[in-house]
Structures are given as structure tokens and as C-alpha cells.
Scaffold this motif. Sequence first.
Motif, short mmCIF file in Angstrom:
data_model
loop_
_atom_site.label_atom_id
_atom_site.label_comp_id
_atom_site.label_asym_id
_atom_site.label_seq_id
_atom_site.Cartn_x
_atom_site.Cartn_y
_atom_site.Cartn_z
N GLY A 24 59.28 -73.79 26.39
CA GLY A 24 60.15 -73.32 25.31
C GLY A 24 59.83 -71.89 24.92
N GLY A 25 60.59 -71.37 23.97
CA GLY A 25 60.40 -69.99 23.55
C GLY A 25 61.14 -69.03 24.45
N ASP A 26 60.89 -67.75 24.25
CA ASP A 26 61.60 -66.70 25.00
C ASP A 26 60.73 -66.18 26.13
OD1 ASP A 26 64.10 -66.33 23.39
OD2 ASP A 26 62.63 -65.96 21.80
N LYS A 27 61.10 -66.54 27.35
CA LYS A 27 60.33 -66.06 28.51
C LYS A 27 60.21 -64.53 28.54
CE LYS A 27 62.87 -68.16 31.55
NZ LYS A 27 63.40 -68.52 32.89
N PHE A 189 63.13 -59.60 42.83
CA PHE A 189 63.79 -60.58 41.97
C PHE A 189 62.87 -61.76 41.64
CE2 PHE A 189 67.00 -58.19 44.25
CZ PHE A 189 67.66 -57.63 43.16
N PHE A 190 61.58 -61.52 41.80
CA PHE A 190 60.58 -62.47 41.29
C PHE A 190 60.87 -62.71 39.81
CE2 PHE A 190 56.77 -63.20 38.86
CZ PHE A 190 55.98 -64.04 39.61
N ASN A 191 60.93 -63.98 39.42
CA ASN A 191 61.13 -64.24 37.99
C ASN A 191 60.05 -65.19 37.46
OD1 ASN A 191 62.33 -66.37 39.43
ND2 ASN A 191 63.73 -66.85 37.79
N ALA A 192 59.73 -64.97 36.21
CA ALA A 192 58.62 -65.68 35.58
C ALA A 192 59.15 -66.90 34.86
CB ALA A 192 57.88 -64.76 34.62
N ASN A 193 59.10 -68.05 35.53
CA ASN A 193 59.62 -69.30 34.97
C ASN A 193 58.55 -70.21 34.39
OD1 ASN A 193 62.46 -69.16 35.35
ND2 ASN A 193 62.17 -69.45 37.54
N SER A 194 57.31 -69.96 34.73
CA SER A 194 56.23 -70.87 34.34
C SER A 194 54.97 -70.07 34.05
CB SER A 194 55.95 -71.85 35.48
OG SER A 194 55.39 -71.17 36.59
N PRO A 195 53.99 -70.69 33.38
CA PRO A 195 52.72 -69.99 33.16
C PRO A 195 52.07 -69.53 34.47
CG PRO A 195 52.87 -71.91 31.74
CD PRO A 195 54.04 -71.99 32.67
N GLU A 196 52.25 -70.31 35.53
CA GLU A 196 51.69 -69.92 36.83
C GLU A 196 52.35 -68.65 37.35
OE1 GLU A 196 50.81 -73.97 35.86
OE2 GLU A 196 52.79 -73.02 36.07
N ASP A 197 53.65 -68.52 37.09
CA ASP A 197 54.35 -67.30 37.50
C ASP A 197 53.83 -66.08 36.74
OD1 ASP A 197 55.97 -68.68 39.28
OD2 ASP A 197 57.57 -68.98 37.81
N LEU A 198 53.51 -66.27 35.46
CA LEU A 198 52.94 -65.16 34.70
C LEU A 198 51.61 -64.72 35.30
CD1 LEU A 198 53.58 -66.31 31.01
CD2 LEU A 198 54.81 -64.53 32.26
N ASP A 199 50.79 -65.68 35.69
CA ASP A 199 49.51 -65.35 36.32
C ASP A 199 49.73 -64.61 37.63
OD1 ASP A 199 48.20 -66.63 34.25
OD2 ASP A 199 47.89 -68.50 35.37
N GLU A 200 50.72 -65.05 38.39
CA GLU A 200 51.00 -64.38 39.67
C GLU A 200 51.49 -62.95 39.44
OE1 GLU A 200 53.73 -64.87 43.71
OE2 GLU A 200 53.70 -66.47 42.22
N ALA A 201 52.34 -62.77 38.43
CA ALA A 201 52.84 -61.43 38.13
C ALA A 201 51.71 -60.50 37.71
CB ALA A 201 53.90 -61.49 37.03
N GLU A 202 50.76 -61.02 36.91
CA GLU A 202 49.59 -60.22 36.53
C GLU A 202 48.81 -59.80 37.76
OE1 GLU A 202 48.36 -58.99 33.79
OE2 GLU A 202 49.18 -60.12 32.09
#
Length: 211
Positions: A24-27, A189-202
Motif C-alpha cells: 500500500g501507499g504511494d510507490k 522501464f524497470f519499475n519498483a513494484n515491491s520492496p525487493e525491487d527497491l533493493d535492486e534499484a539501489e
Amino acid sequence: MSANAHPQTIGVLLAGGLARRMGGGDKPLREIGGRSILVRVIDRMTPQCQALILNANGDPQRFAFTGLPVMADDIPDFAGPLAGILAALDHVAAQHPEIAYVASVAADTPFLPRDYVSRLHAAREAAGVPLACAESDGRTHPVNGLWSVALRADLRHALVEEDMRKIDRWTARHGVAHAAWPVTPVDPFFNANSPEDLDEAEALIGRYGEI
């Protein structure tokens, strides 16, 4: 086609999703590399467009820091990204009648291409069709596309009268070109859909910097 050669275009950042996989919240307000994803998208899109607008539902004040106009869906019950695109087309028709195109981007794509709008226009013109969408790694990204303001009445009919939700179904009616981007070093066009995606983007920013 250079960034200044394509027709005038308004950019819409689509932030109306429910973010279920993120809890939830704003990705787009999640941070990577010390900045929110939304700020990264704004920085990428600003040089490519005449102006930007934000599509989001709920309290618009949470995006006040951007200084962008916030357009909510006027189709009820979270009708999906087509509703956000329609809101943008209606806004542009009313506020920028001289502009014929809207470029949409998912607001959770931190590595958006810097030639995004110009290449969509080039693909559209080459194919002789009114619409275009992005492609990478053999996959299309229908939310990331170029839209003709002239088709807004048809889109409203599809959403309201036909209960259409799939972008591909609607764009197929009118003709859609595909603009393809390479995925090295990073899929733009990588998109951050999950906490794991945020880690990958970092990790990607740590490895490649501001791509």
C-alpha cells in the motif's frame, strides 16, 4: 528526431495504482539513491515535455511538493491506467488546446530514457499511426506510451460504455507503433513494484550511478 523536433507534448506521470505488492501507499514516493522515484521521473521527463501533470487519486496534497497539477480519475472504482490517461487527455484538451499529444509514464520507473518522448514520436510517425508504446527486452510496456488527444472521446466511450480495461485492446483499434530500447546496462522501464525491487534499484544505482 531530436528532443526539440517532435510535436509539442504534455507528460503525465501515472501514480494512481494501489501498490498492493508494496504494502500500500504511494510507490513513487519511496526513495532510492537518496531521492524519491517520483522526483527522478520528473527530472527525466521535464526536458522532454512542454509541461507535466500527475495522475493520482486521493488527497492531492501529498504531491504538493512537486508543484505539478494533480488530476484524479473521473472513472470510478480504480478503472486502471486507461482512466488516468483519459484524465490527462481531458486536462490537455481543456488547458492546452494547442497540444495534440500526451506522453504517459509509470511514476515508478526511475531509469526512464532521456530520449523517451522523441523516440515514441519517431516510431509513431514512421508507422503512420496515432499511438506509440515503449518496448524493451521483447516486452511491451503499454502504460508507457504516446497518446493522441483527438482520441479522448473514443477512449471515454471504451471505458464507460464498454467497460474496457486492457490498454492493448483499445490501442489495437487505432494502430500503435513500438519503440524499442536496449536493456544494458539497465532496463530503462524497470519499475519498483515491491520492496525487493527497491533493493535492486539501489544496487543498480550503486553499480552504475545515475544511468
